[in-house]
Every structure is written in structure tokens, then in C-alpha cells.
Motif scaffolding. Structure first.
Motif, PDB file in Angstrom:
ATOM      1  N   LEU A 103      12.716  17.145  30.948  1.00  0.00           N
ATOM      2  CA  LEU A 103      13.725  16.227  31.455  1.00  0.00           C
ATOM      3  C   LEU A 103      13.059  14.876  31.686  1.00  0.00           C
ATOM      4  CD1 LEU A 103      15.572  18.313  34.201  1.00  0.00           C
ATOM      5  CD2 LEU A 103      16.509  17.628  31.981  1.00  0.00           C
ATOM      6  N   TYR A 104      13.784  13.787  31.428  1.00  0.00           N
ATOM      7  CA  TYR A 104      13.283  12.442  31.675  1.00  0.00           C
ATOM      8  C   TYR A 104      14.229  11.753  32.656  1.00  0.00           C
ATOM      9  CZ  TYR A 104      10.233  13.315  27.727  1.00  0.00           C
ATOM     10  OH  TYR A 104       9.289  13.857  26.891  1.00  0.00           O
ATOM     11  N   ILE A 105      13.657  11.127  33.667  1.00  0.00           N
ATOM     12  CA  ILE A 105      14.444  10.509  34.726  1.00  0.00           C
ATOM     13  C   ILE A 105      13.948   9.082  34.942  1.00  0.00           C
ATOM     14  CG2 ILE A 105      15.269  10.734  37.101  1.00  0.00           C
ATOM     15  CD1 ILE A 105      14.183  13.696  36.924  1.00  0.00           C
ATOM     16  N   LEU A 106      14.870   8.148  34.955  1.00  0.00           N
ATOM     17  CA  LEU A 106      14.563   6.750  35.241  1.00  0.00           C
ATOM     18  C   LEU A 106      15.207   6.405  36.580  1.00  0.00           C
ATOM     19  CD1 LEU A 106      13.341   4.089  33.915  1.00  0.00           C
ATOM     20  CD2 LEU A 106      15.722   3.544  33.340  1.00  0.00           C
ATOM     21  N   VAL A 107      14.413   5.901  37.502  1.00  0.00           N
ATOM     22  CA  VAL A 107      14.904   5.579  38.842  1.00  0.00           C
ATOM     23  C   VAL A 107      14.598   4.117  39.150  1.00  0.00           C
ATOM     24  CG1 VAL A 107      14.699   6.089  41.303  1.00  0.00           C
ATOM     25  CG2 VAL A 107      14.574   7.949  39.634  1.00  0.00           C
ATOM     26  N   GLU A 108      15.600   3.411  39.664  1.00  0.00           N
ATOM     27  CA  GLU A 108      15.405   2.040  40.119  1.00  0.00           C
ATOM     28  C   GLU A 108      15.648   1.996  41.625  1.00  0.00           C
ATOM     29  OE1 GLU A 108      16.667  -2.326  38.532  1.00  0.00           O
ATOM     30  OE2 GLU A 108      18.333  -1.021  39.127  1.00  0.00           O
ATOM     31  N   ILE A 109      14.647   1.551  42.360  1.00  0.00           N
ATOM     32  CA  ILE A 109      14.717   1.514  43.821  1.00  0.00           C
ATOM     33  C   ILE A 109      14.474   0.092  44.312  1.00  0.00           C
ATOM     34  CG2 ILE A 109      13.685   2.299  45.983  1.00  0.00           C
ATOM     35  CD1 ILE A 109      15.160   4.532  44.577  1.00  0.00           C
ATOM     36  N   LYS A 110      15.389  -0.410  45.118  1.00  0.00           N
ATOM     37  CA  LYS A 110      15.172  -1.670  45.833  1.00  0.00           C
ATOM     38  C   LYS A 110      14.718  -1.302  47.242  1.00  0.00           C
ATOM     39  CE  LYS A 110      17.684  -5.715  47.598  1.00  0.00           C
ATOM     40  NZ  LYS A 110      16.776  -6.774  47.128  1.00  0.00           N
ATOM     41  N   VAL A 155       7.391  13.157  44.957  1.00  0.00           N
ATOM     42  CA  VAL A 155       6.515  12.353  44.110  1.00  0.00           C
ATOM     43  C   VAL A 155       6.141  11.086  44.866  1.00  0.00           C
ATOM     44  CG1 VAL A 155       6.168  11.320  41.845  1.00  0.00           C
ATOM     45  CG2 VAL A 155       7.753  13.252  42.107  1.00  0.00           C
ATOM     46  N   ALA A 156       4.872  10.975  45.227  1.00  0.00           N
ATOM     47  CA  ALA A 156       4.389   9.875  46.063  1.00  0.00           C
ATOM     48  C   ALA A 156       4.203   8.592  45.251  1.00  0.00           C
ATOM     49  CB  ALA A 156       3.074  10.270  46.723  1.00  0.00           C
ATOM     50  N   LEU A 157       3.961   7.512  45.973  1.00  0.00           N
ATOM     51  CA  LEU A 157       3.743   6.220  45.323  1.00  0.00           C
ATOM     52  C   LEU A 157       2.566   6.258  44.352  1.00  0.00           C
ATOM     53  CD1 LEU A 157       4.229   3.941  48.465  1.00  0.00           C
ATOM     54  CD2 LEU A 157       5.782   4.083  46.497  1.00  0.00           C
ATOM     55  N   ASP A 158       1.568   7.087  44.660  1.00  0.00           N
ATOM     56  CA  ASP A 158       0.385   7.173  43.792  1.00  0.00           C
ATOM     57  C   ASP A 158       0.520   8.237  42.704  1.00  0.00           C
ATOM     58  OD1 ASP A 158       0.165   9.517  45.232  1.00  0.00           O
ATOM     59  OD2 ASP A 158      -1.753   9.015  46.185  1.00  0.00           O
ATOM     60  N   GLY A 159       1.687   8.911  42.635  1.00  0.00           N
ATOM     61  CA  GLY A 159       1.929   9.887  41.570  1.00  0.00           C
ATOM     62  C   GLY A 159       1.651  11.320  41.934  1.00  0.00           C
ATOM     63  N   ASN A 160       1.083  11.589  43.119  1.00  0.00           N
ATOM     64  CA  ASN A 160       0.877  12.980  43.527  1.00  0.00           C
ATOM     65  C   ASN A 160       2.218  13.674  43.755  1.00  0.00           C
ATOM     66  OD1 ASN A 160      -2.006  13.589  43.682  1.00  0.00           O
ATOM     67  ND2 ASN A 160      -2.082  11.927  45.183  1.00  0.00           N
ATOM     68  N   VAL A 161       2.287  14.945  43.337  1.00  0.00           N
ATOM     69  CA  VAL A 161       3.525  15.723  43.394  1.00  0.00           C
ATOM     70  C   VAL A 161       3.304  16.926  44.309  1.00  0.00           C
ATOM     71  CG1 VAL A 161       5.254  16.994  42.061  1.00  0.00           C
ATOM     72  CG2 VAL A 161       4.076  15.029  41.035  1.00  0.00           C
ATOM     73  N   VAL A 162       4.115  17.053  45.369  1.00  0.00           N
ATOM     74  CA  VAL A 162       3.906  18.089  46.383  1.00  0.00           C
ATOM     75  C   VAL A 162       5.164  18.933  46.555  1.00  0.00           C
ATOM     76  CG1 VAL A 162       3.243  18.567  48.776  1.00  0.00           C
ATOM     77  CG2 VAL A 162       2.332  16.531  47.614  1.00  0.00           C
ATOM     78  N   ASP A 163       4.965  20.244  46.672  1.00  0.00           N
ATOM     79  CA  ASP A 163       6.011  21.173  47.106  1.00  0.00           C
ATOM     80  C   ASP A 163       5.326  22.289  47.888  1.00  0.00           C
ATOM     81  OD1 ASP A 163       8.489  22.298  47.497  1.00  0.00           O
ATOM     82  OD2 ASP A 163       8.694  23.108  45.477  1.00  0.00           O
ATOM     83  N   THR A 182       6.419   0.908  38.157  1.00  0.00           N
ATOM     84  CA  THR A 182       6.133  -0.524  38.096  1.00  0.00           C
ATOM     85  C   THR A 182       6.965  -1.211  39.180  1.00  0.00           C
ATOM     86  OG1 THR A 182       7.865  -0.901  36.443  1.00  0.00           O
ATOM     87  CG2 THR A 182       5.633  -0.476  35.631  1.00  0.00           C
ATOM     88  N   THR A 183       6.363  -2.194  39.844  1.00  0.00           N
ATOM     89  CA  THR A 183       7.051  -2.870  40.946  1.00  0.00           C
ATOM     90  C   THR A 183       6.967  -4.377  40.757  1.00  0.00           C
ATOM     91  OG1 THR A 183       6.559  -1.081  42.490  1.00  0.00           O
ATOM     92  CG2 THR A 183       7.132  -3.209  43.445  1.00  0.00           C
ATOM     93  N   VAL A 189      10.573   0.432  39.492  1.00  0.00           N
ATOM     94  CA  VAL A 189      11.105   1.302  38.452  1.00  0.00           C
ATOM     95  C   VAL A 189      10.177   2.505  38.344  1.00  0.00           C
ATOM     96  CG1 VAL A 189      11.670   1.544  36.011  1.00  0.00           C
ATOM     97  CG2 VAL A 189      12.191  -0.600  37.197  1.00  0.00           C
ATOM     98  N   TRP A 190      10.723   3.678  38.588  1.00  0.00           N
ATOM     99  CA  TRP A 190       9.981   4.934  38.481  1.00  0.00           C
ATOM    100  C   TRP A 190      10.473   5.656  37.224  1.00  0.00           C
ATOM    101  CZ3 TRP A 190       7.492   7.220  43.173  1.00  0.00           C
ATOM    102  CH2 TRP A 190       7.593   6.409  44.316  1.00  0.00           C
ATOM    103  N   GLU A 191       9.549   6.102  36.388  1.00  0.00           N
ATOM    104  CA  GLU A 191       9.916   6.869  35.197  1.00  0.00           C
ATOM    105  C   GLU A 191       9.185   8.204  35.239  1.00  0.00           C
ATOM    106  OE1 GLU A 191      10.981   5.768  30.581  1.00  0.00           O
ATOM    107  OE2 GLU A 191       9.392   4.642  31.581  1.00  0.00           O
ATOM    108  N   PHE A 192       9.936   9.289  34.994  1.00  0.00           N
ATOM    109  CA  PHE A 192       9.398  10.631  35.141  1.00  0.00           C
ATOM    110  C   PHE A 192       9.596  11.457  33.871  1.00  0.00           C
ATOM    111  CE2 PHE A 192      11.070   9.229  39.235  1.00  0.00           C
ATOM    112  CZ  PHE A 192      10.022   9.467  40.110  1.00  0.00           C
ATOM    113  N   GLU A 193       8.600  12.269  33.573  1.00  0.00           N
ATOM    114  CA  GLU A 193       8.726  13.340  32.582  1.00  0.00           C
ATOM    115  C   GLU A 193       8.519  14.645  33.341  1.00  0.00           C
ATOM    116  OE1 GLU A 193       6.794  13.467  28.408  1.00  0.00           O
ATOM    117  OE2 GLU A 193       5.500  14.712  29.695  1.00  0.00           O
ATOM    118  N   LEU A 194       9.554  15.463  33.431  1.00  0.00           N
ATOM    119  CA  LEU A 194       9.524  16.672  34.245  1.00  0.00           C
ATOM    120  C   LEU A 194       9.572  17.903  33.349  1.00  0.00           C
ATOM    121  CD1 LEU A 194      11.657  17.274  37.453  1.00  0.00           C
ATOM    122  CD2 LEU A 194      11.306  19.070  35.777  1.00  0.00           C
TER     123      LEU A 194
END
Length: 264
Positions: A103-110, A155-163, A182-183, A189-194
Motif C-alpha cells: 500500500l502507498y500512502i501520501l499524507v500532507e500535514i500542516k 511512524v515517528a518524525l525520524d522514520g522509526n515505526v513502533v507497535d 519533506t517539510t 509531506v509524508w510518503e509511505f510504502e506499507l
């Protein structure tokens, strides 16, 4: 002669009654065999079709891949924790696509303040700014707090993924999600490959990912933990309406996830 006729009639009448009784029992038995007992399970809600990508997007935090120009934005506008934030403080939306591999997810956060107070990725990770992705591979719903019936990836700002794992301990799942952020100014803009795993997943074992296909249904939700320099997160903004007073249910109950259908 009349007595003989009477006894014959009586025998025939008793035989018919017995036959009716036997047929009645059989009808009841057949009825019981055909009764379908409804199973408890997730009721599909917020059902959305997710379009397949002919070419997988590059996970580079850039919105310019062709598929992102062909898919629609969905809001992250449900207030799960805290007061509803001012638009100057927070605004969130996302897009999705898929290939058989992921799955690919594009997220835009202000978000005007990006905050990472804990350098240890396994310490109070939910109180730092992070995107949380909820996924249920078979859309079955149900409890998943300390099992792999579903996943709640922080998914943290540095890319670490925790559950949380089956031992009730936090664990890094960095090999499940590839992320690039990218900020510019106050917009990230966060882009994910899950890579999707189902409930057969076992920590520390060799696990085969789910191969995604047309018309497949998955449980899905996404949220953002927002903290502007407080000890604890100030807001938790999700993509799905959660009924009731306690809306922080995603990390426990996969019934609250929306339903996505993969389409070609």
C-alpha cells in the motif's frame, strides 16, 4: 364384521399419526441444520475504493508521481483526543494507492511545530508528533491490542515505526514501512510504502507478506499525534468517526477502522 372394520380403521389412523409425528421431527431437524447463526464481526463503514498504481510511486516525499495526480484527498478531521485544533495549528489529509506488493500512502500535514522530545523511539512514542497507520489485512475487525489481528504503526518524525507486540512491549517494525518526509515552512509531506501482513505474523519469524489483489478489502484508518512542546500529546486527529465518549480506540479495536476496497 363391524368389529374387524373398526380395528382396521383404528390401526390405519394410528399409523398415519405416527407418520405425521416422524415427519414433524424430521422437519424440525432439517430446520435446525439449515439455521445460520450470525457471527459477530466488523460492520463495514467509510467504504472507499482505492485505485491501483500501474507504476508504484517513488517514496521520496514528493507529490509529483502520476498516480497522485489521479487520486483524491481524504480528510483527517476527526478529533479523537484533545480540543479540535485551529487550522493554523493543524490540518491533515491523505491519499492512497496500491500494487500487489504494498500500500502507498501520501499524507500532507500542516503543523506549525514539529516536536520530538524523546530520542529513544520506544519511550512514550505516542506523545511525539507522529503519523499513526492502522491496518487490518482481512478486514475482520476485533481486538488487536497485544496480538497481530491488526497493526497500529506509529511512524515517528525520524522514520522509526513502533507497535506493541504479544508480550505487551513496544517493538520496532521498521521493515514494515518505508517512509520519507519533506517539510517546507509549516507543511510536511509524508510518503509511505506499507508492506501488509496478516494475523499469522509472528515476531522474530520468517513471515510472508500479503499479496494484494483486485477487490480485496482491508481495514484502514490513519491519524496524527500533534504535540506543541507539551509533556503529552495535545491532539489526536483521525480519519474515521468513532462513536461514544472514548474515541482513542484504534490501537485496541479494529472494528473502528474504515474499509478500503482495492480496485484496478
Amino acid at each position: 364384521m363391524k368389529k374387524i372394520t373398526f380395528f382396521l380403521s383404528l390401526i390405519i389412523l394410528i399409523s398415519c399419526k405416527n407418520q405425521e409425528h416422524n415427519n414433524s421431527d424430521k422437519t424440525i431437524a432439517d430446520s435446525k441444520e439449515q439455521t445460520v447463526i450470525p457471527q459477530k464481526g466488523k460492520k463495514d463503514h467509510q467504504v472507499r475504493d482505492i485505485k491501483k498504481a500501474e507504476i508504484a510511486p517513488n517514496v521520496d516525499g514528493d507529490m509529483n508521481d502520476p498516480i497522485w495526480n489521479q487520486t483524491k484527498w481524504y480528510p483527517m478531521d476527526q478529533n479523537w483526543i484533545g480540543e479540535f485544533p485551529d487550522i493554523k495549528d493543524f490540518f491533515g489529509r491523505y491519499k492512497m494507492t496500491w500494487t500487489p506488493e504494498a500500500l502507498y500512502i501520501l499524507v500532507e500535514i500542516k503543523d506549525d511545530i514539529l516536536y520530538d522530545q524523546y530520542k529513544d523511539p520506544l519511550k512514550l512514542w505516542w506523545d511525539d508528533d507522529c503519523v499513526e497507520i492502522f491496518i487490518d489485512a482481512d478486514n475482520s475487525g476485533g481486538e488487536h491490542q497485544y496480538n497481530n489481528n491488526a497493526f497500529a504503526y506509529h511512524v515517528a518524525l525520524d522514520g522509526n515505526v513502533v507497535d506493541l507486540d504479544a508480550e505487551k512491549k513496544p517493538l520496532l517494525y521498521n521493515n514494515h514501512i518505508k517512509m520519507k518526509r519533506t517539510t517546507k515552512d509549516d507543511v510536511s509531506v509524508w510518503e509511505f510504502e506499507l508492506t501488509v501482513y496478516d494475523d499469522t505474523y509472528q515476531e522474530g519469524k520468517a513471515n510472508d507478506p500479503v499479496v494484494l489483489s483486485n477487490n480485496q478489502k482491508l481495514g484502514f484508518a490513519i491519524a496524527y499525534n500533534d504535540n506543541d512542546t507539551s509533556k503529552e500529546r495535545e491532539n489526536f486527529m483521525g480519519s474515521v468517526f468513532v462513536p461514544g465518549e472514548d474515541k482513542n480506540q484504534g490501537w485496541i479495536n479494529a472494528d473502528i477502522f474504515g474499509t478500503i476496497t482495492l480496485v484496478e
